[in-house]
Design an enzyme around this catalytic site. Structure first.
Site, mmCIF file in Angstrom:
data_model
loop_
_atom_site.group_PDB
_atom_site.id
_atom_site.type_symbol
_atom_site.label_atom_id
_atom_site.label_comp_id
_atom_site.label_asym_id
_atom_site.label_seq_id
_atom_site.Cartn_x
_atom_site.Cartn_y
_atom_site.Cartn_z
ATOM 1 N N ASP A 65 -109.197 -45.262 0.496
ATOM 2 C CA ASP A 65 -110.248 -45.802 1.371
ATOM 3 C C ASP A 65 -111.341 -46.450 0.521
ATOM 4 O O ASP A 65 -111.855 -47.520 0.851
ATOM 5 C CB ASP A 65 -110.840 -44.678 2.221
ATOM 6 C CG ASP A 65 -109.752 -43.906 2.952
ATOM 7 O OD1 ASP A 65 -109.278 -44.401 3.975
ATOM 8 O OD2 ASP A 65 -109.349 -42.833 2.469
ATOM 9 N N HIS B 131 -110.042 -38.510 5.458
ATOM 10 C CA HIS B 131 -109.133 -39.642 5.254
ATOM 11 C C HIS B 131 -108.471 -39.942 6.598
ATOM 12 O O HIS B 131 -107.403 -39.432 6.922
ATOM 13 C CB HIS B 131 -108.077 -39.348 4.192
ATOM 14 C CG HIS B 131 -106.977 -40.375 4.196
ATOM 15 N ND1 HIS B 131 -107.198 -41.689 3.844
ATOM 16 C CD2 HIS B 131 -105.678 -40.307 4.550
ATOM 17 C CE1 HIS B 131 -106.077 -42.373 3.991
ATOM 18 N NE2 HIS B 131 -105.128 -41.554 4.421
ATOM 19 N N VAL C 166 -102.300 -35.706 -1.272
ATOM 20 C CA VAL C 166 -102.142 -37.065 -0.737
ATOM 21 C C VAL C 166 -101.533 -37.004 0.664
ATOM 22 O O VAL C 166 -101.884 -37.780 1.546
ATOM 23 C CB VAL C 166 -101.244 -37.901 -1.676
ATOM 24 C CG1 VAL C 166 -100.951 -39.278 -1.089
ATOM 25 C CG2 VAL C 166 -101.888 -38.039 -3.056
ATOM 26 N N GLY C 167 -100.605 -36.078 0.860
ATOM 27 C CA GLY C 167 -99.862 -35.982 2.131
ATOM 28 C C GLY C 167 -100.792 -35.734 3.304
ATOM 29 O O GLY C 167 -101.683 -34.882 3.231
ATOM 30 N N ASN C 168 -100.600 -36.464 4.366
ATOM 31 C CA ASN C 168 -101.482 -36.368 5.537
ATOM 32 C C ASN C 168 -101.128 -35.206 6.464
ATOM 33 O O ASN C 168 -99.963 -34.854 6.557
ATOM 34 C CB ASN C 168 -101.419 -37.682 6.316
ATOM 35 C CG ASN C 168 -102.284 -38.735 5.666
ATOM 36 O OD1 ASN C 168 -103.384 -38.432 5.221
ATOM 37 N ND2 ASN C 168 -101.778 -39.959 5.600
ATOM 38 N N ARG D 221 -100.391 -32.572 18.326
ATOM 39 C CA ARG D 221 -101.287 -32.189 17.238
ATOM 40 C C ARG D 221 -100.985 -30.772 16.727
ATOM 41 O O ARG D 221 -100.934 -30.528 15.528
ATOM 42 C CB ARG D 221 -102.713 -32.231 17.778
ATOM 43 C CG ARG D 221 -103.763 -32.461 16.775
ATOM 44 C CD ARG D 221 -105.099 -32.496 17.504
ATOM 45 N NE ARG D 221 -105.761 -31.211 17.361
ATOM 46 C CZ ARG D 221 -106.605 -30.954 16.379
ATOM 47 N NH1 ARG D 221 -106.894 -31.886 15.499
ATOM 48 N NH2 ARG D 221 -107.168 -29.787 16.279
ATOM 49 N N GLY E 295 -93.860 -41.476 -4.184
ATOM 50 C CA GLY E 295 -93.309 -40.937 -5.429
ATOM 51 C C GLY E 295 -92.710 -42.035 -6.301
ATOM 52 O O GLY E 295 -92.924 -42.069 -7.512
HETATM 53 P P1 NAX Z 1 -91.956 -40.558 2.451
HETATM 54 O O1 NAX Z 1 -91.474 -40.043 3.751
HETATM 55 O O2 NAX Z 1 -91.370 -41.788 1.874
HETATM 56 O O3 NAX Z 1 -91.786 -39.416 1.340
HETATM 57 C C1 NAX Z 1 -92.197 -38.113 1.543
HETATM 58 C C2 NAX Z 1 -91.253 -37.229 0.744
HETATM 59 O O4 NAX Z 1 -91.771 -35.910 0.784
HETATM 60 C C3 NAX Z 1 -89.841 -37.188 1.308
HETATM 61 O O5 NAX Z 1 -88.916 -37.506 0.279
HETATM 62 C C4 NAX Z 1 -89.685 -35.736 1.782
HETATM 63 O O6 NAX Z 1 -88.380 -35.240 1.604
HETATM 64 C C5 NAX Z 1 -90.682 -35.014 0.889
HETATM 65 N N1 NAX Z 1 -91.182 -33.746 1.411
HETATM 66 C C6 NAX Z 1 -91.478 -33.428 2.687
HETATM 67 N N2 NAX Z 1 -91.856 -32.154 2.778
HETATM 68 C C7 NAX Z 1 -91.842 -31.661 1.523
HETATM 69 C C8 NAX Z 1 -92.127 -30.390 0.974
HETATM 70 N N3 NAX Z 1 -92.498 -29.375 1.749
HETATM 71 N N4 NAX Z 1 -91.989 -30.231 -0.365
HETATM 72 C C9 NAX Z 1 -91.587 -31.250 -1.140
HETATM 73 N N5 NAX Z 1 -91.288 -32.470 -0.678
HETATM 74 C C10 NAX Z 1 -91.417 -32.679 0.641
HETATM 75 O O7 NAX Z 1 -93.540 -40.677 2.601
HETATM 76 P P2 NAX Z 1 -94.566 -41.475 1.669
HETATM 77 O O8 NAX Z 1 -94.712 -42.845 2.169
HETATM 78 O O9 NAX Z 1 -94.225 -41.250 0.249
HETATM 79 O O10 NAX Z 1 -95.925 -40.722 2.057
HETATM 80 C C11 NAX Z 1 -96.153 -39.380 1.694
HETATM 81 C C12 NAX Z 1 -97.404 -38.846 2.370
HETATM 82 O O11 NAX Z 1 -98.563 -39.559 1.976
HETATM 83 C C13 NAX Z 1 -97.370 -38.961 3.897
HETATM 84 O O12 NAX Z 1 -97.829 -37.736 4.438
HETATM 85 C C14 NAX Z 1 -98.369 -40.052 4.194
HETATM 86 O O13 NAX Z 1 -98.938 -39.927 5.481
HETATM 87 C C15 NAX Z 1 -99.376 -39.823 3.110
HETATM 88 N N6 NAX Z 1 -100.306 -40.921 2.792
HETATM 89 C C16 NAX Z 1 -101.566 -40.595 2.426
HETATM 90 C C17 NAX Z 1 -102.514 -41.528 2.049
HETATM 91 C C18 NAX Z 1 -103.896 -41.137 1.627
HETATM 92 O O14 NAX Z 1 -104.705 -42.040 1.372
HETATM 93 N N7 NAX Z 1 -104.265 -39.858 1.527
HETATM 94 C C19 NAX Z 1 -102.182 -42.971 2.095
HETATM 95 C C20 NAX Z 1 -100.733 -43.271 2.094
HETATM 96 C C21 NAX Z 1 -99.847 -42.308 2.852
HETATM 97 O O15 NAX Z 1 -99.816 -42.704 4.202
#
Ligand code: NAX
Length: 327
Positions: free
Chosen positions: A161, A189, A131-133, A100, A17
């Protein structure tokens, strides 16, 4: 001047973010003439909401001419109201020792709720990027939870990727990244994704003809791209953030503004192309125009490529079977 569009971002106080919001607000995602209203979602947790306020103070302090409004939310039903774009970044990635089933259950809850909220309150044309995994499966859950929205408007991020693969090819050939065309990344991904340079060209010449090196492909290129996320964590002590945010900007910009015929990779619900069962959220080469994408169809798939595609598909189907009872 253009009417502002609404852009919702979840996980807005997280690392990605922080690398993403400033670029959206400066016009890098939707164009330097497109005002935006940011609708930011974080968990209700006091610390997260406070951190979000801090990020918003910094956004204020940039005095971005295109930032037409900004809101903090803790409920997807208000965060997604009338939104034109939704970048779903916040999720629960797998932690050490996490089973898992636990991972799938936690994300199942997050993405069913967010899919339902999009279904209820977002613009009927909302473009969604997860984006979230685990990104493909989370996008699948959101799509299945939003039956009144077009399924094709739900996508997963494979662009990081794709960009990683482009950069590795540029290094291997000594040619600029911008000269490389027609790269594709297939599947999930995850380290099983299949980055495929069989159709890639550099200034019109076939990359495969420049070096027909199956060992490099199998033993260097694919593992380097597949394990890049882990290599970044190992080096930085934190997961990819700026490069992930950059890929999200690339994905949304190309989807909204078009690719001029160039291929990019998006995770999209399968239409059956290449024998992938319908609705599986699969990385495909696509072209974008007119605010829509088209899967590049009819490419020949050789035995090695088929083997790679089967492997990443099997992994994805395993994930998607694991959440079916939640949907
Ligand atoms: P961070 O842990 O720094 O930030 C995630 C944020 O999301 C936290 O502030 C948390 O409070 C918030 N959050 C969690 N659950 C939520 C919900 N239900 N509603 C709203 N906010 C919520 O993680 P960050 O490094 O920013 O990574 C975010 C996600 O991207 C992770 O799941 C990560 O695995 C994934 N990624 C995906 C990639 C891709 O190519 N698709 C690559 C990069 C990254 O690893």
């Amino acid at each position: 001047s253009k009417k502002p569009v609404r852009v919702a971002v979840t996980g807005a106080a997280g690392q990605i973010g922080y690398a993403l919001l400033f670029r959206i607000a400066s016009g890098e995602m939707l164009g330097k003439d497109q005002p935006v209203i940011l609708q930011l979602l974080e968990i209700p947790d006091e610390k997260a909401q406070k951190a979000l306020k801090g990020v918003m103070m910094e956004l204020d302090d940039c005095a971005f001419p295109l930032l037409a409004g900004m809101e903090a939310h803790s409920d997807p039903m208000t965060a997604f109201k009338d939104t034109d774009y939704a970048l779903l970044v916040g999720s629960r990635p797998r932690g050490p020792g996490m089973e898992r089933a636990e991972l799938l259950a936690i994300n199942g809850a997050i993405f069913t709720a967010q899919g339902k909220a999009l279904n209820a309150v977002a613009s009927r044309n909302v473009k969604v990027l997860v984006v979230g995994n685990p990104a493909n499966t989370n996008a699948y859950i959101a799509m299945k939870s939003a039956p009144d929205l077009p399924a094709r408007n739900f996508t997963a991020m494979l662009r990081l990727d794709h960009n990683r693969a482009l950069s590795q090819l540029a290094a291997k050939t000594g040619q600029p990244v911008a000269s490389i065309k027609n790269l594709a990344v297939w599947g999930n991904h995850s380290p099983t994704m299949y980055a495929d340079y069989r159709f890639a060209t550099i200034d019109g010449a076939s990359v495969k003809d420049m070096f027909n090196d199956h060992a490099w492909n199998k033993d260097v290129f694919l593992p380097t791209v597949g394990k890049r996320g882990a290599a970044i964590i190992e080096a930085r002590g934190l997961s990819s953030a700026a490069s992930a945010a950059n890929a999200a900007i690339d994905h949304m910009r190309d989807w909204a503004l078009g690719t001029g015929g160039a291929w990019v990779t998006m995770g999209v619900p399968s239409n059956g192309a290449y024998g992938i069962p319908k609705e599986v959220m699969f990385g495909y080469p696509v072209t974008c125009s007119g605010g829509d994408y088209q899967i590049v169809e009819g490419l020949p798939i050789d035995a090695f490529s088929q083997e790679c595609i089967n492997k990443t598909l099997a992994e994805l189907q395993g994930e998607q079977d694991g959440v079916r009872h939640l949907l």
